[in-house]
Design an enzyme around this catalytic site. Structure first.
Site, PDB file in Angstrom:
ATOM      1  N   GLU A   1       0.825  -1.203   0.000  1.00  0.00           N
ATOM      2  CA  GLU A   1       0.000   0.000   0.000  1.00  0.00           C
ATOM      3  C   GLU A   1       0.864   1.260   0.000  1.00  0.00           C
ATOM      4  OE1 GLU A   1      -4.161  -0.547   1.661  1.00  0.00           O
ATOM      5  OE2 GLU A   1      -3.302   0.830   3.101  1.00  0.00           O
TER       6      GLU A   1
ATOM      7  N   HIS B   1       8.800 -26.609   0.647  1.00  0.00           N
ATOM      8  CA  HIS B   1       8.090 -27.665  -0.074  1.00  0.00           C
ATOM      9  C   HIS B   1       6.920 -27.101  -0.874  1.00  0.00           C
ATOM     10  CE1 HIS B   1      10.145 -31.042   2.082  1.00  0.00           C
ATOM     11  NE2 HIS B   1      10.402 -30.049   2.909  1.00  0.00           N
TER      12      HIS B   1
ATOM     13  N   LYS C   1     -14.492   1.540  -2.916  1.00  0.00           N
ATOM     14  CA  LYS C   1     -15.355   1.888  -1.783  1.00  0.00           C
ATOM     15  C   LYS C   1     -16.613   2.596  -2.264  1.00  0.00           C
ATOM     16  CE  LYS C   1     -11.959   2.621   1.907  1.00  0.00           C
ATOM     17  NZ  LYS C   1     -11.441   3.607   2.861  1.00  0.00           N
TER      18      LYS C   1
END
Lengths: 430, 430
Positions: free
Chosen positions: B271, B292, B403
């Site tokens: 951010e 792994h 938003k």
């Protein structure tokens, strides 16, 4: 299950791949499908993985674990592909049986888990193809001792999944432990639809038959065109985007139950495709949380990634209560699910508006059948991507160097890799 | 705490940056440090974050939460920077008080958590600077109703951290809730060393004074040379590697207690630095597990990433029992910690042998002091990187579009972004 490629096209607000380029790529998909089908028919190493919906016998798994009546917990001891498939299923599905994974050798974490368990009602599910994986065997030795210390007979509480020979096979034979073999020709990261992934799920009471049915449904959709198969659609477009510089793939489910699925996907993608200087880097994200964390980068950072948005059409929901708080009245009367859906669509549109491609994967529901579809489709997508990129999808050579070095450092033999550790350069700032 | 840059140098097996290039970069570090110090002295937005070790008053936090005696659980309701800092601390440290985070709006996960809690002994810690964040407020409304349904007076169990005005501030005033303000000039992702991160830790019984002391120790090391400051060493070399094509930074702690730290770091990095087409993509990994899973890609995939290896010098340990299993005798007599250390060194050397750079960060211990050092150092590293890259570190413009779209979709007003959602392209394969 469906895959929507709309926001990958260059005609979309998102741009990316032209429809004509996808049509041309489809010829290569047909050739790759042909290669995959030949590999499956011949039972070639790796390709055999895509046969598991037919070759796995769920009744044999149920029978093998039937000795353990109503456990309170299942602790799977395994690492990488020996744990992630099972964890994906048991973390996504609700159960009265707690499922834990000892997939690391962090002493503090191991101790904390063992202290919290009632070992007398716990099943230990040990998974290692070779029967020699250091992390897995070390943890198993610790768990075995903890059971002995608690007065529990570990031979009554242990289930083993391993190869036809090796330490674990010998152990299972010696103590007459219930046990099933790891299927031949199936690398760990492709093993979720075998005993490796399904034994823990069966112990947790999940419908492993439905998992295999969902997988079979996606298997039936494999065809010589990406436009007819959700799995191939996803694999082909991921490859096409990588070819255009989108070398990172952010897997972003809008469901907390799929958080472990992102880890499983990351292994599948990284270990299968990351070799010879090639490979698309998987990023793990979670919607809507990571809208407040990673989305800034995805939308406005380098043009080197795309986002895979996953959601389920149906789920249980929770109503948002009416409120007297100023400016929040719009939330009242809707539900947390409505809000999550709005966030999902907003993120997808936000990426498109910024010219960043995304792929949408929709499941009917996060249940056994839906997970079977999703897992099989991602595996087939990965195999297709490997064919298109000409990588050797089913090997993982780069993990071996470190294994030899670690073994040498612990005095388990003479390995030149361990000597290399001593030669480390240092430039310490403290 | 120390940072070891040895495997970043081009003289190392790893290659990467020449020592001369680092020396030249150090002139720019001096200029950046000067800029940062001016910002801090003037209390400029964002730079103020690096003053928190001096400006945060732990006694005020302790006083504000003192009303809640011995809670069984603390549920923090917040998203992004309003949750990740607190979660990093409480997930890393052991406590008798369970810490949970409602940092998403997944209805199934919210319901599951609420069903599992004794709400009468739970503290709700609501965090939102604006007091209007839809996800946080929706969850808070749901929790408040669950308390009412359980016969618990929510006003007795709620702590609020928010700005000087807004919905949550009004609510706190109206019901006389204990409350502290979010400090001015501190973006959410830089707020862990304030009430935002420390209130939950204090409620869990952690030594928040020691967190601030550790941070202050790193603050004292900031200087005009990367060779004198672990924080700047890390920030400068991350930037130098990005300039050379390593645009991905895999944060790989060898301690499960630091798993949430990786998420916190990912937000900080993504951010702050991901804007204007720039930014280094954080990858989250965990040692030894991801040896792994992801290591194959890191070692043999594209040369576009480096790995940050983190470990603690001291920890509690667990002995590996002696064994009669063939070929595993070498494990007996050592400990899980020895094995984890061997895996750490093996991975570092394995990357170096393949010519892939890595940075090593070592803490004395994962305790309050060590976490304070680590968190502050990463914040200062991020600010330095931002100066060197000329990005606007302290803003996050790309999250706003979504938003507004989400709010419009839920009927919370007339937003053109919501209309854009309707125009989505579709190419569905099912």
């Amino acid at each position: 299950m469906q895959v929507d490629l709309g926001n990958v096209l260059d005609t979309a607000p998102a741009h990316g791949v032209s429809r004509e380029a996808l049509d041309r790529l489809d010829d290569r998909v047909a050739a790759a499908h042909d290669r995959i089908e030949r590999g499956r028919a011949a039972g070639e190493h790796g390709y055999e993985s895509l046969n598991l919906p037919n070759t796995t016998d769920p009744a044999a798994i149920r029978d093998a674990v039937s000795r353990f009546d109503d456990p309170s917990a299942v602790v799977t001891v395994g690492i990488g592909g020996s744990a992630l498939g099972a964890a994906t299923l048991t973390d996504a599905l609700e159960s009265d049986v707690d499922a834990y994974y000892l997939d690391n050798v962090d002493p503090e974490a191991v101790e904390r888990l063992l202290d919290s368990l009632n070992l007398a009602s716990t099943v230990v599910n040990v998974v290692s193809r070779s029967g020699t994986t250091a992390e897995t065997l070390a943890n198993f030795l610790v768990v075995r001792e903890a059971m002995a210390d608690a007065g529990v007979d570990w031979t009554d509480r242990t289930f083993v999944t391993t190869g036809e020979e090796g330490n674990l096979r010998d152990l299972a034979d010696k103590h007459d432990l219930p046990s099933l073999p790891v299927p031949d020709g199936v690398p760990g990261r492709f093993s979720v639809l075998s005993t490796v992934g399904l034994a823990a799920a069966a112990l947790c009471g999940h419908d492993i038959e439905a998992v295999l049915e969902g997988a079979a449904a996606q298997e039936a959709r494999l065809s010589d065109s990406l436009f007819d198969s959700p799995a191939y659609a996803y694999g082909a477009v991921s490859y096409a985007l990588a070819e255009r510089g989108m070398q990172q793939n952010a897997m972003m489910p809008y469901a907390e139950s799929l958080e472990t699925f992102s880890e499983w996907f990351a292994q599948l993608w990284a270990e299968s495709l990351g070799k010879d200087g090639l490979g698309q880097t998987p990023l793990r994200a979670l919607g809507a949380t990571d809208q407040h964390s990673q989305l800034q980068l995805y939308r406005a950072g380098p043009r080197d990634k795309f986002v895979t948005l996953v959601r389920a059409a149906e789920r249980d929901d929770v109503a948002i209560p009416e409120t007297d708080l100023d400016g929040l009245a719009y939330l009242g009367g809707s539900s947390l699910g409505d809000l999550l859906d709005a966030e999902f669509e907003a993120t997808e549109a936000s990426l498109a508006a910024a010219g960043r491609p995304s792929v949408r994967i929709e499941l009917d529901r996060v249940d056994e059948y839906g997970l079977g579809e999703l897992l099989y489709a991602m595996e087939a997508a990965c195999v297709l991507y490997g064919e298109l990129a000409s990588v050797d999808t089913f090997v993982q050579p780069a993990v071996e160097w470190g294994k030899r070095a670690a073994r040498g450092l612990l005095g388990g033999g003479d390995f030149e890799e361990a000597d290399a550790v001593e030669e480390k350069s240092r430039l310490v700032v403290e």
